[in-house]
Scaffold this active site. Structure first.
Site, short mmCIF file in Angstrom:
data_model
loop_
_atom_site.label_atom_id
_atom_site.label_comp_id
_atom_site.label_asym_id
_atom_site.label_seq_id
_atom_site.Cartn_x
_atom_site.Cartn_y
_atom_site.Cartn_z
N CYS A 218 0.87 -1.18 0.00
CA CYS A 218 0.00 0.00 0.00
C CYS A 218 0.91 1.23 0.00
CB CYS A 218 -0.98 -0.02 1.18
SG CYS A 218 -0.25 0.18 2.82
N ARG B 207 -3.32 -0.81 5.38
CA ARG B 207 -3.85 -1.86 4.51
C ARG B 207 -2.91 -3.04 4.31
NH1 ARG B 207 -5.26 1.89 -0.40
NH2 ARG B 207 -3.34 2.85 0.37
N ASP C 165 -8.19 3.48 1.39
CA ASP C 165 -7.30 3.85 2.48
C ASP C 165 -8.15 4.36 3.65
OD1 ASP C 165 -5.33 4.77 4.19
OD2 ASP C 165 -4.21 5.81 2.63
#
Length: 157
Positions: A7, A13, A124
């Protein structure tokens, strides 16, 4: 088989994906065959632990959370068999580090493995509320489960 989840900052994440996948691998008894790591395309959080809110959300679901943020480097292409991006921006940033396209076949979107959700990217959750973290975990549980099923078939054949 070595998997790398990627990420932006490697604090929400991708470490969530790594820890969820590790739990599913252990549960399937495939720990000797599949190894996971995570990284970020940016260097913003190198050395940091996963985000507190993500850590708390994962622990509430029974996951063990470990790892420290690190940055993705071109050397990772040779090191890992499959590189899984959380969103389109990170997917493109990863591919940009392989201008010759030698390793493009190793890079996939994690949401390519979701079945229960229509999301094409893992959003996100950093600037959102608790529901965002829960949704990310839901997506990743689905994607990682399906990815593991796919990899399990490959490892048996």
């Amino acid at each position: 088989m070595k998997l790398l989840f990627v990420c932006l900052g490697n604090i929400c994440r991708s470490p969530a994906a790594e820890n969820i996948m590790n739990a599913q691998i252990d549960q399937a008894g495939l720990g000797a065959k599949i190894v996971c790591d995570s990284a970020g395309t940016s260097s913003y959080h190198v050395g940091d632990s996963p985000d507190r809110r993500m850590t708390e959300s994962l622990k509430k679901r029974g996951y063990r959370v470990q790892g420290r943020a690190r940055q993705f480097f071109p050397e990772d292409f040779a090191e890992f068999d499959l590189i899984l991006a959380m969103d389109g921006d990170n997917y493109r940033n990863i591919l940009a580090q392989d201008p010759a396209g030698q390793y493009h076949h190793k890079v996939k979107m994690i949401c390519d493995y979701t079945e229960k959700f229509g999301d094409r990217e893992v959003p996100d959750p950093y600037y959102g509320g608790q529901a965002g973290f829960e949704h990310v975990i839901d997506l990743l549980e689905d994607a990682c489960g399906n990815l593991l099923t796919s990899l399990g078939k490959e490892l048996v054949n």
